[in-house]
Design an enzyme around this catalytic site. Structure first.
Site, PDB file in Angstrom:
ATOM      1  N   MET A 122      -4.725   3.993  -4.702  1.00  0.00           N
ATOM      2  CA  MET A 122      -5.458   5.384  -5.244  1.00  0.00           C
ATOM      3  C   MET A 122      -6.440   4.880  -5.070  1.00  0.00           C
ATOM      4  O   MET A 122      -7.194   3.738  -5.393  1.00  0.00           O
ATOM      5  CB  MET A 122      -4.275   5.574  -6.967  1.00  0.00           C
ATOM      6  CG  MET A 122      -2.784   5.934  -6.374  1.00  0.00           C
ATOM      7  SD  MET A 122      -2.016   6.622  -7.565  1.00  0.00           S
ATOM      8  CE  MET A 122      -2.755   7.751  -8.123  1.00  0.00           C
ATOM      9  N   SER A 125      -9.139   4.942  -3.182  1.00  0.00           N
ATOM     10  CA  SER A 125      -9.260   5.037  -2.420  1.00  0.00           C
ATOM     11  C   SER A 125      -9.786   5.991  -0.542  1.00  0.00           C
ATOM     12  O   SER A 125     -10.794   5.985  -0.208  1.00  0.00           O
ATOM     13  CB  SER A 125      -8.363   4.230  -0.832  1.00  0.00           C
ATOM     14  OG  SER A 125      -7.506   4.904  -0.505  1.00  0.00           O
ATOM     15  N   LYS A 145      -8.038   9.098   0.808  1.00  0.00           N
ATOM     16  CA  LYS A 145      -6.885   9.074   1.750  1.00  0.00           C
ATOM     17  C   LYS A 145      -8.398  10.822   1.948  1.00  0.00           C
ATOM     18  O   LYS A 145      -7.724  10.957   2.484  1.00  0.00           O
ATOM     19  CB  LYS A 145      -6.174   9.231   1.419  1.00  0.00           C
ATOM     20  CG  LYS A 145      -5.854   7.540   1.721  1.00  0.00           C
ATOM     21  CD  LYS A 145      -4.407   7.375   0.857  1.00  0.00           C
ATOM     22  CE  LYS A 145      -3.803   7.681  -0.953  1.00  0.00           C
ATOM     23  NZ  LYS A 145      -4.283   6.754  -1.640  1.00  0.00           N
ATOM     24  N   THR A 146      -7.526  11.827   0.300  1.00  0.00           N
ATOM     25  CA  THR A 146      -8.083  13.725   0.383  1.00  0.00           C
ATOM     26  C   THR A 146      -8.935  13.543   0.692  1.00  0.00           C
ATOM     27  O   THR A 146      -9.094  14.447   1.852  1.00  0.00           O
ATOM     28  CB  THR A 146      -7.450  13.893  -0.992  1.00  0.00           C
ATOM     29  OG1 THR A 146      -6.046  13.042  -1.345  1.00  0.00           O
ATOM     30  CG2 THR A 146      -6.553  15.273  -1.180  1.00  0.00           C
ATOM     31  N   GLU A 188      -0.597  12.623   0.384  1.00  0.00           N
ATOM     32  CA  GLU A 188       0.397  12.027  -0.015  1.00  0.00           C
ATOM     33  C   GLU A 188       2.619  11.888   0.446  1.00  0.00           C
ATOM     34  O   GLU A 188       3.138  12.171   0.117  1.00  0.00           O
ATOM     35  CB  GLU A 188       1.457  12.902  -1.405  1.00  0.00           C
ATOM     36  CG  GLU A 188       0.208  13.484  -2.416  1.00  0.00           C
ATOM     37  CD  GLU A 188      -0.835  12.323  -2.632  1.00  0.00           C
ATOM     38  OE1 GLU A 188       0.257  11.023  -3.177  1.00  0.00           O
ATOM     39  OE2 GLU A 188      -1.241  12.640  -3.613  1.00  0.00           O
ATOM     40  N   ALA A 189       1.931  11.976   2.088  1.00  0.00           N
ATOM     41  CA  ALA A 189       3.212  11.585   2.616  1.00  0.00           C
ATOM     42  C   ALA A 189       4.292  10.424   2.184  1.00  0.00           C
ATOM     43  O   ALA A 189       5.378  10.378   2.481  1.00  0.00           O
ATOM     44  CB  ALA A 189       2.560  10.913   4.252  1.00  0.00           C
ATOM     45  N   GLN A 190       3.669   9.316   1.440  1.00  0.00           N
ATOM     46  CA  GLN A 190       4.735   8.879   1.034  1.00  0.00           C
ATOM     47  C   GLN A 190       5.460   9.515  -0.290  1.00  0.00           C
ATOM     48  O   GLN A 190       6.515   8.844  -0.213  1.00  0.00           O
ATOM     49  CB  GLN A 190       4.174   7.576  -0.034  1.00  0.00           C
ATOM     50  CG  GLN A 190       3.417   8.281  -1.450  1.00  0.00           C
ATOM     51  CD  GLN A 190       2.417   8.765  -1.257  1.00  0.00           C
ATOM     52  OE1 GLN A 190       1.579   8.700  -0.283  1.00  0.00           O
ATOM     53  NE2 GLN A 190       1.745   9.165  -2.652  1.00  0.00           N
ATOM     54  N   CYS A 247     -12.712  -1.721  -6.772  1.00  0.00           N
ATOM     55  CA  CYS A 247     -11.676  -2.370  -7.996  1.00  0.00           C
ATOM     56  C   CYS A 247     -13.182  -1.830  -9.365  1.00  0.00           C
ATOM     57  O   CYS A 247     -13.666  -2.159  -9.340  1.00  0.00           O
ATOM     58  CB  CYS A 247     -11.812  -3.811  -8.417  1.00  0.00           C
ATOM     59  SG  CYS A 247     -10.889  -4.484  -9.145  1.00  0.00           S
ATOM     60  N   CYS A 287     -14.033  -5.120 -11.114  1.00  0.00           N
ATOM     61  CA  CYS A 287     -14.315  -6.489 -10.562  1.00  0.00           C
ATOM     62  C   CYS A 287     -15.601  -5.971  -9.184  1.00  0.00           C
ATOM     63  O   CYS A 287     -16.944  -6.153  -9.319  1.00  0.00           O
ATOM     64  CB  CYS A 287     -13.949  -7.776 -10.007  1.00  0.00           C
ATOM     65  SG  CYS A 287     -13.788  -7.129  -8.352  1.00  0.00           S
TER      66      CYS A 287
HETATM   67  P1  ADP Z   1      -7.071   8.972  -2.943  1.00  0.00           P
HETATM   68  O1  ADP Z   1      -6.588  10.707  -2.064  1.00  0.00           O
HETATM   69  O2  ADP Z   1      -7.158   8.006  -1.877  1.00  0.00           O
HETATM   70  O3  ADP Z   1      -6.228   8.815  -3.807  1.00  0.00           O
HETATM   71  P2  ADP Z   1      -9.495  10.807  -3.442  1.00  0.00           P
HETATM   72  O4  ADP Z   1      -9.640  11.560  -1.683  1.00  0.00           O
HETATM   73  O5  ADP Z   1      -8.728  12.133  -4.358  1.00  0.00           O
HETATM   74  O6  ADP Z   1      -8.580   9.724  -3.306  1.00  0.00           O
HETATM   75  O7  ADP Z   1     -10.396  10.812  -4.382  1.00  0.00           O
HETATM   76  C1  ADP Z   1     -11.332   9.435  -4.173  1.00  0.00           C
HETATM   77  C2  ADP Z   1     -12.705   9.619  -4.935  1.00  0.00           C
HETATM   78  O8  ADP Z   1     -12.244   9.078  -6.397  1.00  0.00           O
HETATM   79  C3  ADP Z   1     -14.259   9.037  -4.609  1.00  0.00           C
HETATM   80  O9  ADP Z   1     -14.821   9.761  -3.743  1.00  0.00           O
HETATM   81  C4  ADP Z   1     -15.138   8.438  -6.380  1.00  0.00           C
HETATM   82  O10 ADP Z   1     -15.533   9.991  -6.738  1.00  0.00           O
HETATM   83  C5  ADP Z   1     -13.191   9.080  -7.153  1.00  0.00           C
HETATM   84  N1  ADP Z   1     -13.207   7.132  -7.985  1.00  0.00           N
HETATM   85  C6  ADP Z   1     -12.413   7.996  -9.529  1.00  0.00           C
HETATM   86  N2  ADP Z   1     -12.392   5.594  -9.248  1.00  0.00           N
HETATM   87  C7  ADP Z   1     -12.206   5.220  -8.040  1.00  0.00           C
HETATM   88  C8  ADP Z   1     -12.274   4.053  -7.423  1.00  0.00           C
HETATM   89  N3  ADP Z   1     -11.746   2.771  -8.476  1.00  0.00           N
HETATM   90  N4  ADP Z   1     -12.929   3.670  -6.450  1.00  0.00           N
HETATM   91  C9  ADP Z   1     -13.496   4.906  -5.648  1.00  0.00           C
HETATM   92  N5  ADP Z   1     -12.946   5.907  -6.029  1.00  0.00           N
HETATM   93  C10 ADP Z   1     -12.967   6.514  -7.447  1.00  0.00           C
HETATM   94 MG    MG Z   2      -5.126  11.777  -2.775  1.00  0.00          MG
END
Ligand code: ADP
Ligand code: MG
Length: 200
Positions: A20, A22, A24-25, A91-93, A147, A150
């Site tokens: 989450m 990271s 992806k979207t 959200e393929a999962q 993270c 850290c």
């Molecule tokens: P995912 O679809 O992987 O859950 P999104 O693409 O929706 O992620 O969102 C990524 C965005 O989330 C980043 O560009 C940043 O603005 C925000 N964000 C919030 N917390 C974090 C975190 N711990 N690490 C990286 N990005 C984060």
């Molecule tokens: Mg997403």
């Protein structure tokens, strides 16, 4: 670099996998926007289960948006894809394993399929159908978050509230991104001072 097209109308599968937050979207939306700039017909799907944001849009945590069709059944993806050259799925999962054959069917028909999803659940267990999609994809991107403890690259989703169900919809109130040192599937208290290390 992921191509915009293969010669001779051949289709392919791209998977964007990670924890989450990271990105992806964001990455899915970025690729789909670029395909639209290339004047390709793009159709985007998400599971109706994902009710966290506007139902007719895929929305990232950084508020990037793209219109989408919410679907409750995998088969609706084939029915609604029409003549799309590019199909995006977020959200393929949250789909069942029949997603694998539907994606293969689309790619075999010459469609570029871009799929994003969580590769692990909050316990660190591979989240179907993502492992199978990673196996059949031509292109794989693993996204990492930061993270929250850290600042290291993070590839795990730390659940912050105690629920034993695999699916718990939520964002920052329920989950944080953690590196492997600061992730623990048995710890739900974000304010605990010293998190036990994951061992064994
Ligand atoms: P995912 O679809 O992987 O859950 P999104 O693409 O929706 O992620 O969102 C990524 C965005 O989330 C980043 O560009 C940043 O603005 C925000 N964000 C919030 N917390 C974090 C975190 N711990 N690490 C990286 N990005 C984060
Ligand atoms: Mg997403």
């Amino acid at each position: 670099m992921i191509p915009h097209h293969y010669p001779n109308g051949v289709g392919w599968v791209e998977v964007i996998a990670g924890c989450m937050f990271s990105g992806k979207t964001e990455e899915l939306i970025r690729r789909l926007h670029r395909a639209r700039i290339a004047r390709q017909e793009v159709v985007v799907f998400k599971p109706t289960l994902d009710s966290r944001y506007g139902t007719q849009e895929v929305v990232s945590h950084s508020d990037d948006r793209i219109p989408c069709i919410p679907v409750s059944e995998v088969r609706q993806i084939i029915e609604s894809a029409g003549s799309a050259q590019v199909v995006g799925i977020d959200e393929a999962q949250f789909f069942d394993n029949s997603l694998i054959e539907v994606i293969e069917e689309l790619a075999n028909d010459g469609v570029r399929v871009v799929v994003a999803g969580l590769d692990q659940d909050f316990r660190g267990v591979p989240f179907e159908p993502m492992p199978q999609l990673l196996a059949v994809a031509e292109h794989i991107t693993k996204t990492l978050a930061v993270c929250t403890v850290c600042g290291s690259p993070a590839n795990r989703s730390q659940r912050l509230v105690h629920r034993n169900t695999r699916v718990l919809l939520g964002a920052s109130e329920s989950y944080e991104a953690r590196c492997r040192r600061h992730w623990n599937p048995d710890v739900f208290d974000p304010h605990q001072e010293s998190l036990p290390l994951v061992t064994g």
